[in-house]
Motif scaffolding. Structure first.
Motif, PDB file in Angstrom:
ATOM      1  N   THR A   3       3.403  77.401  82.292  1.00 48.74           N
ATOM      2  CA  THR A   3       4.788  77.380  82.764  1.00 48.74           C
ATOM      3  C   THR A   3       5.304  75.954  82.891  1.00 48.74           C
ATOM      4  O   THR A   3       6.423  75.752  83.314  1.00 48.74           O
ATOM      5  CB  THR A   3       4.912  78.074  84.133  1.00 48.74           C
ATOM      6  N   ASN A   4       4.500  74.966  82.536  1.00 50.39           N
ATOM      7  CA  ASN A   4       4.940  73.580  82.622  1.00 50.39           C
ATOM      8  C   ASN A   4       5.566  73.134  81.310  1.00 50.39           C
ATOM      9  O   ASN A   4       5.141  73.553  80.234  1.00 50.39           O
ATOM     10  CB  ASN A   4       3.760  72.664  82.958  1.00 50.39           C
ATOM     11  N   TYR A   5       6.540  72.269  81.438  1.00 49.97           N
ATOM     12  CA  TYR A   5       7.171  71.706  80.250  1.00 49.97           C
ATOM     13  C   TYR A   5       7.543  70.263  80.563  1.00 49.97           C
ATOM     14  O   TYR A   5       7.630  69.868  81.727  1.00 49.97           O
ATOM     15  CB  TYR A   5       8.405  72.509  79.832  1.00 49.97           C
ATOM     16  N   SER A   6       7.760  69.475  79.531  1.00 51.50           N
ATOM     17  CA  SER A   6       8.279  68.119  79.737  1.00 51.50           C
ATOM     18  C   SER A   6       9.492  67.933  78.852  1.00 51.50           C
ATOM     19  O   SER A   6       9.622  68.550  77.791  1.00 51.50           O
ATOM     20  CB  SER A   6       7.208  67.073  79.426  1.00 51.50           C
ATOM     21  N   ILE A  79      17.007  77.288  82.168  1.00 55.52           N
ATOM     22  CA  ILE A  79      16.427  78.189  81.163  1.00 55.52           C
ATOM     23  C   ILE A  79      14.951  78.422  81.467  1.00 55.52           C
ATOM     24  O   ILE A  79      14.470  79.562  81.456  1.00 55.52           O
ATOM     25  CB  ILE A  79      16.622  77.608  79.740  1.00 55.52           C
ATOM     26  N   HIS A  80      14.227  77.350  81.780  1.00 59.51           N
ATOM     27  CA  HIS A  80      12.800  77.461  82.088  1.00 59.51           C
ATOM     28  C   HIS A  80      12.575  78.319  83.328  1.00 59.51           C
ATOM     29  O   HIS A  80      11.699  79.188  83.352  1.00 59.51           O
ATOM     30  CB  HIS A  80      12.201  76.067  82.274  1.00 59.51           C
ATOM     31  N   THR A  81      13.378  78.101  84.356  1.00 61.44           N
ATOM     32  CA  THR A  81      13.247  78.874  85.590  1.00 61.44           C
ATOM     33  C   THR A  81      13.526  80.354  85.340  1.00 61.44           C
ATOM     34  O   THR A  81      12.803  81.227  85.827  1.00 61.44           O
ATOM     35  CB  THR A  81      14.213  78.329  86.667  1.00 61.44           C
ATOM     36  N   THR A  82      14.554  80.642  84.565  1.00 61.50           N
ATOM     37  CA  THR A  82      14.911  82.022  84.236  1.00 61.50           C
ATOM     38  C   THR A  82      13.783  82.704  83.457  1.00 61.50           C
ATOM     39  O   THR A  82      13.425  83.853  83.735  1.00 61.50           O
ATOM     40  CB  THR A  82      16.206  82.069  83.408  1.00 61.50           C
ATOM     41  N   MET A  83      13.226  81.990  82.490  1.00 61.00           N
ATOM     42  CA  MET A  83      12.141  82.561  81.682  1.00 61.00           C
ATOM     43  C   MET A  83      10.883  82.780  82.527  1.00 61.00           C
ATOM     44  O   MET A  83      10.177  83.766  82.346  1.00 61.00           O
ATOM     45  CB  MET A  83      11.838  81.652  80.486  1.00 61.00           C
ATOM     46  N   THR A  84      10.628  81.865  83.460  1.00 55.44           N
ATOM     47  CA  THR A  84       9.467  82.010  84.344  1.00 55.44           C
ATOM     48  C   THR A  84       9.639  83.225  85.251  1.00 55.44           C
ATOM     49  O   THR A  84       8.709  84.013  85.432  1.00 55.44           O
ATOM     50  CB  THR A  84       9.269  80.741  85.192  1.00 55.44           C
ATOM     51  N   GLU A  88       8.550  85.775  80.878  1.00 56.45           N
ATOM     52  CA  GLU A  88       8.592  85.690  79.424  1.00 56.45           C
ATOM     53  C   GLU A  88       7.601  84.633  78.959  1.00 56.45           C
ATOM     54  O   GLU A  88       7.237  83.727  79.722  1.00 56.45           O
ATOM     55  CB  GLU A  88       9.999  85.304  78.955  1.00 56.45           C
ATOM     56  N   GLU A  89       7.192  84.737  77.719  1.00 59.43           N
ATOM     57  CA  GLU A  89       6.308  83.722  77.166  1.00 59.43           C
ATOM     58  C   GLU A  89       7.097  82.432  76.988  1.00 59.43           C
ATOM     59  O   GLU A  89       8.160  82.425  76.351  1.00 59.43           O
ATOM     60  CB  GLU A  89       5.732  84.167  75.823  1.00 59.43           C
ATOM     61  N   ILE A  90       6.575  81.354  77.552  1.00 59.76           N
ATOM     62  CA  ILE A  90       7.286  80.085  77.508  1.00 59.76           C
ATOM     63  C   ILE A  90       6.633  79.182  76.469  1.00 59.76           C
ATOM     64  O   ILE A  90       5.466  78.811  76.603  1.00 59.76           O
ATOM     65  CB  ILE A  90       7.284  79.406  78.889  1.00 59.76           C
ATOM     66  N   ILE A  95      12.226  77.924  74.407  1.00 56.34           N
ATOM     67  CA  ILE A  95      13.192  77.189  75.225  1.00 56.34           C
ATOM     68  C   ILE A  95      14.290  76.599  74.343  1.00 56.34           C
ATOM     69  O   ILE A  95      15.474  76.672  74.669  1.00 56.34           O
ATOM     70  CB  ILE A  95      12.500  76.081  76.050  1.00 56.34           C
ATOM     71  N   LYS A  96      13.879  76.060  73.189  1.00 57.12           N
ATOM     72  CA  LYS A  96      14.851  75.478  72.255  1.00 57.12           C
ATOM     73  C   LYS A  96      15.837  76.545  71.763  1.00 57.12           C
ATOM     74  O   LYS A  96      17.053  76.327  71.751  1.00 57.12           O
ATOM     75  CB  LYS A  96      14.117  74.851  71.071  1.00 57.12           C
ATOM     76  N   LEU A  97      15.308  77.697  71.375  1.00 59.65           N
ATOM     77  CA  LEU A  97      16.179  78.771  70.880  1.00 59.65           C
ATOM     78  C   LEU A  97      17.124  79.268  71.960  1.00 59.65           C
ATOM     79  O   LEU A  97      18.296  79.535  71.706  1.00 59.65           O
ATOM     80  CB  LEU A  97      15.346  79.921  70.318  1.00 59.65           C
ATOM     81  N   ARG A  98      16.623  79.394  73.179  1.00 59.43           N
ATOM     82  CA  ARG A  98      17.478  79.838  74.293  1.00 59.43           C
ATOM     83  C   ARG A  98      18.562  78.793  74.562  1.00 59.43           C
ATOM     84  O   ARG A  98      19.712  79.129  74.813  1.00 59.43           O
ATOM     85  CB  ARG A  98      16.612  80.076  75.530  1.00 59.43           C
ATOM     86  N   TYR A  99      18.200  77.514  74.496  1.00 62.00           N
ATOM     87  CA  TYR A  99      19.161  76.423  74.701  1.00 62.00           C
ATOM     88  C   TYR A  99      20.265  76.471  73.636  1.00 62.00           C
ATOM     89  O   TYR A  99      21.439  76.292  73.934  1.00 62.00           O
ATOM     90  CB  TYR A  99      18.436  75.072  74.662  1.00 62.00           C
TER      91      TYR A  99
END
Length: 189
Positions: A3-6, A79-84, A88-90, A95-99
């Motif tokens: 669930t981590n991203y940079s 977006i990341h918070t919503t997916m978490t 959903e698979e992150i 994330i790019k597609l959702r953005y």
């Protein structure tokens, strides 16, 4: 499931770059896999701070650009918070597609209308009469014909008309330009 991203903003140099501003890109990384997205903005390399991932300075243009980058970072965070929350698979790609808004399944109007008519057909006798369904089917037919005509008009006739009007405007006086501007400012219907 990670669930981590940079998130990193950086200047991307093109192959034939000599001098001048470079485009600002956003890199989203999940599990060591990066995905890049253009921010649609540019910055002079001498004014860019690699440590801060922002433009250096205090002018209004710098503040506007940095605020825009903070807004993008906030949007990715949301977006990341919503997916978490939705478990959903992150991935960097998701994330790019959702953005970019490309993950949303888009349905066309006629498809939705056809599905509605099938549901109405199933409800005949339960408060709906055959004439109601007949009206819906007629509406679908007319809308389909209108969209077909409009697509033909927009692709075949309209570009030629605009080209001819532009050629006419180039070869005429200011009065015609004012008249054309007045006509095009009015609504069609």
């Amino acid at each position: 499931m990670s669930t981590n991203y940079s998130l990193l903003f950086y200047l991307k140099k093109s192959k034939n770059y000599v001098s001048g501003p470079k485009p600002i890109y956003m890199r989203i990384t999940v599990d060591g896999i990066p995905k890049e997205v253009s921010t649609g903005r540019e910055c002079d390399p001498s004014k860019w701070s690699s440590k801060a991932n922002r433009m250096k300075g205090t002018t209004e243009a710098v503040k506007t650009l940095n605020t825009y980058l903070y807004a993008l970072a906030s949007k990715v965070s949301t977006i990341h918070t919503t997916m978490t929350a939705a478990t959903e698979e992150i991935t960097a790609e998701s994330i790019k597609l959702r953005y970019q808004g490309k993950d949303i399944k888009r349905t066309q109007f006629l498809e939705v209308f056809r599905e509605h008519n099938m549901q109405m057909e199933a409800l005949l006798g339960n408060g709906f009469k055959p004439n109601t369904l007949k009206g819906y089917k007629t509406s679908l037919l007319h809308i389909g014909q209108y969209l077909t005509f409009f697509n033909w008009f927009a692709s075949e006739f309209l570009p030629d008309l605009l080209f001819r009007l532009t050629a006419l405007l180039i070869s005429t006086d200011d009065f015609t330009l004012l008249f054309y501007t007045e006509i095009t400012a009015r609504p069609l219907l």
